[in-house]
Each structure stands twice: as structure tokens, then as C-alpha cells.
Enzyme design. Structure first.
Site, PDB file in Angstrom:
ATOM      1  N   HIS A   1      56.967  43.260  45.422  1.00 19.76           N
ATOM      2  CA  HIS A   1      56.341  44.130  44.441  1.00 19.76           C
ATOM      3  C   HIS A   1      56.351  45.557  44.972  1.00 19.76           C
ATOM      4  O   HIS A   1      56.764  45.818  46.104  1.00 19.76           O
ATOM      5  CB  HIS A   1      54.917  43.666  44.127  1.00 19.76           C
ATOM      6  CG  HIS A   1      54.854  42.500  43.188  1.00 19.76           C
ATOM      7  ND1 HIS A   1      55.216  42.609  41.866  1.00 19.76           N
ATOM      8  CD2 HIS A   1      54.489  41.203  43.382  1.00 19.76           C
ATOM      9  CE1 HIS A   1      55.076  41.432  41.274  1.00 19.76           C
ATOM     10  NE2 HIS A   1      54.645  40.561  42.173  1.00 19.76           N
TER      11      HIS A   1
ATOM     12  N   ASP B   1      58.482  51.109  41.495  1.00 19.44           N
ATOM     13  CA  ASP B   1      58.817  50.535  40.194  1.00 19.44           C
ATOM     14  C   ASP B   1      59.334  51.587  39.220  1.00 19.44           C
ATOM     15  O   ASP B   1      60.372  51.398  38.566  1.00 19.44           O
ATOM     16  CB  ASP B   1      57.579  49.880  39.575  1.00 19.44           C
ATOM     17  CG  ASP B   1      57.225  48.542  40.203  1.00 19.44           C
ATOM     18  OD1 ASP B   1      57.944  48.106  41.115  1.00 19.44           O
ATOM     19  OD2 ASP B   1      56.225  47.947  39.782  1.00 19.44           O
TER      20      ASP B   1
END
Length: 391
Positions: free
Chosen positions: A135, A165
Site C-alpha cells: 500500500h 498512489d
């Protein structure tokens, strides 16, 4: 701007949807392919507005949705039929998943040779970490960013935004897709785009990495001008709020010191050994007045000093209001919803927002009808669990 471009988006969560939202804002027709059996966790985040989260409705605005079970052969055939009519495929599965489903790049390329196929992954399509889970926090760690984005002798802090991200995966995907579209316009060739969020986060070390490579010493916490190693920093007010000082140019620093009656600091601005003295002086001074008082003092001064605002305050800031950074987007049932606007301003294009992100597979019937399926065929697909049965 991109009204002639059709994008098939098989991504979930944040990186892919943010990228396709940016492209949809620029006029591209985006069809989101959602799972009919597994809920996108983004839909379940709080707060919810109706059936899905506010975040989902923002990230999936102006897109259509079809819900398919990609484990069923009939769903794969629908994807293959769709890609004949599309320019871009965007996906976010781990490497090899799309190949196992039978819709990897080579299969899609055989159907549509001019297709641009963009794959966003944590670590890329190659290398020892290619199949590893991760992540945003992990990508920032691997890329070195977390190591010097902190105070000395303190733990790294989870960032308020998902840097790897969005700045990594989403925006680099948009750049890659637009570049590939331009290349195709010149040559007629499609291509595969391999976006690693770790690669992209690593590349964001635009100041620290050149320093590290040149000196062969790792950039550390609070070690250079822009990461807390100088007076370029945040300072607490008497009521526990913070003021940011970015006055690194001489004219701004000199003006700030004169305003604060700290003229003795002016000759020390560029001395590394004096940075603690400057910071201590600023800290003592800013603690003497409240956040609101300092806001009033600096409101009309051009000294690179600004208050640290929370998101509610930021959304009401006159500069962001003047730039139309909060807009009203139509909802199918609930009128209008306030959302962040697209930040890119064009002289010859006005961004249009069609609607907020909708229900799972909200446009399944329409999409299947366009592919030539009649009502009986669509009903059978739903009965067999190929397509979601909510529309």
C-alpha cells in the site's frame, strides 16, 4: 479535449480511479468495469452519501459502470467485445492476473492492435517484488521518502494524502496514457504502459536523491533546506495552531525579520550553524500571538508566510474559492454534491462534470445493448451471474 477517447477502466480503490477521473474531466468517455461479486472497499468508506462513500462518488464522477464476474467466460467475451471499440485499457491487478483471465495485453492487442494498455501496480511488472502486496505507506518506505520525511529521532508519520498512489500511480498513468495517445496519433501504434507506484514515488525524490547520489550519503531527517534542516518550517502559535514559514529568498527573509523585530537574524540566514538559533527565535515569537492574530498580520503581506489550515478552512479560503476548486456535481437522485474540481485550467476548454459516481453496474443494460445483446440475452447473463443483477 478528449471527447474522442474511450477508456475501459478495470481498476479499484484510489490510483486507477483517480487517473480515469482526471481523463473523464477532460472529456474522455470512461466505462468502469466493476466486480459483480466483490465490493470495491472504496464504496464502503465513511462518510457515505446514500449507498456509497463520498470518496467513491468523487473518484468515479462522469463515468459509466458495468458489473461483471470476470471469472466467467461470458464476462471475458464481453470485455473482448468492448476493447474493439476502446482506445485505452486501465487496470490495477497484480502482474499476471489479467493474463490468467485471458485479457492480458497480448490478447487484447490481438483484438485491437492500436490499444493503449496501462497497468498500475505497486512494484511494476518485473523485479523480485513484482508479485508482492503493498500500500501507499509501503511504497513510500521502499522509495526512501519516509526515511527523511520526519523529525530527527522520531518515527516517520503517515501522510495526510496518498503520495505514492496519486502523485505516483495516478498522475504518472495520466502522463503515460496521454503520451501514448500522442505517439499513436503519429504512428498508429498502441503500446503497454508499466506504471510502478514505487518507481514513481522513488522518482519524486527530486531534491533528496540528487544530493544522495552526488555525495554518496543518504539524505537524513532535517538535513537540508526543505525538510526541516532550516527555518523553512512550521511554528506553533499561542493557541496551539501552526504558521508556515517559507521565506527562503533574501527579500522575504529580511522582510519577515524586520516585521518581527528580529533584524539580528538577517546576516545568519544562510549559515547552517545558525538555523537552530533562527528557528528558536521564530518559535518564541510566534508563540506570543494567537493563530487568528497572526493570520490578520500576514493577510496582506507578501512574505511567504501562511496559516496551516484544516480541510474545512481550506475549502473556504478565498483563493481556492476564486479558483473554483469546489464545485457542485449532479447526483442522480439527491440534487447536487460538492466536490473538488479539476485543477487544470484551459483557455479553450471548460471542464464538465456529468454526475457523481453511481451504483455498481448502473449502466450495464445500456452497455450490453450497445454491444448487440437483446433483453432476453441480458436477462440470461444476469441469471447466470455474469452481470450484476441490480440493474
Amino acid at each position: 479535449m478528449l471527447s474522442d477517447i474511450k477508456i475501459l477502466d478495470l481498476s479499484t480503490l484510489l490510483p486507477g480511479p483517480y487517473a480515469s477521473m482526471m481523463l473523464a474531466d477532460l472529456g474522455a468517455e470512461v466505462l468502469r468495469v466493476e466486480s459483480s461479486t466483490r465490493t470495491d472497499l472504496l464504496r464502503e468508506m465513511m462518510p457515505k452519501v446514500g449507498e456509497s462513500s463520498a470518496a467513491h462518488q468523487y473518484l468515479n464522477r462522469s463515468k459509466k459502470s458495468i458489473a461483471l464476474d470476470l471469472k466467467k467466460p461470458e464476462a471475458i467475451e464481453i470485455i473482448k467485445a468492448l476493447v474493439k471499440k476502446y482506445d485505452v485499457v486501465l487496470e490495477q491487478f497484480r502482474p499476471g492476473v489479467m493474463n490468467r483471465l485471458g485479457i492480458g495485453y497480448e490478447k487484447i492487442k490481438a483484438i485491437n492492435p492500436s490499444i493503449i494498455y496501462c497497468a498500475i501496480t505497486g512494484y511494476g511488472q518485473t523485479g523480485p517484488y513484482k508479485n508482492r502486496a503493498g500500500h501507499d505507506l509501503n511504497y513510500l518506505s521502499i522509495s526512501g521518502i519516509s526515511s527523511y520525511s520526519k523529525r530527527k529521532k522520531q518515527a516517520p508519520v503517515p501522510q495526510g494524502i496518498q503520495i505514492a498512489d496519486v502523485a505516483g500511480g495516478s498522475l504518472h498513468s495520466v502522463i503515460g496514457i496521454l503520451a501514448a495517445l500522442h505517439h499513436r496519433q503519429k504512428t498508429g501504434q498502441g503500446q503497454f504502459i508499466d506504471i510502478s507506484m514505487t518507481d514513481c514515488a522513488f522518482a519524486l525524490n527530486a531534491m533528496g536523491m540528487p544530493e544522495t547520489l552526488a555525495s554518496n550519503n543518504a539524505t537524513n531527517a532535517e538535513s537540508h533546506l526543505l525538510n526541516g534542516g532550516s527555518f523553512y518550517d512550521y511554528y506553533p502559535t499561542s493557541d496551539g495552531r501552526y504558521i508556515s514559514i517559507g521565506s527562503i529568498e533574501p527579500k522575504f527573509f529580511n522582510g519577515l525579520c524586520k516585521l518581527l523585530n528580529l533584524e539580528s537574524l538577517i546576516p545568519l540566514a544562510n549559515k547552517a550553524s545558525a538555523q537552530k538559533q533562527i528557528k528558536d527565535s521564530f518559535t518564541q515569537t510566534f508563540k506570543q500571538k494567537s493563530f487568528t492574530q497572526w493570520q490578520s498580520i500576514f493577510a496582506d503581506l507578501d512574505l511567504c508566510v501562511e496559516p496551516v489550515l484544516d480541510l474545512k478552512e481550506a475549502s473556504n479560503h478565498p483563493q481556492l474559492i476564486a479558483r473554483n476548486m469546489i464545485i457542485d456535481v449532479p447526483q442522480k437522485q439527491n440534487g447536487l454534491q460538492k466536490q473538488l474540481s479539476n485543477p487544470i485550467k484551459f483557455s479553450n476548454y471548460q471542464v464538465k462534470y456529468q454526475q457523481t459516481g453511481g451504483e455498481v453496474g448502473a449502466d450495464s443494460n445500456e452497455i450490453l445493448s450497445q454491444l448487440g445483446f437483446n433483453a432476453t440475452s441480458i436477462a440470461m447473463l444476469k441469471k447466470n451471474g455474469v452481470v450484476n443483477n441490480t440493474n
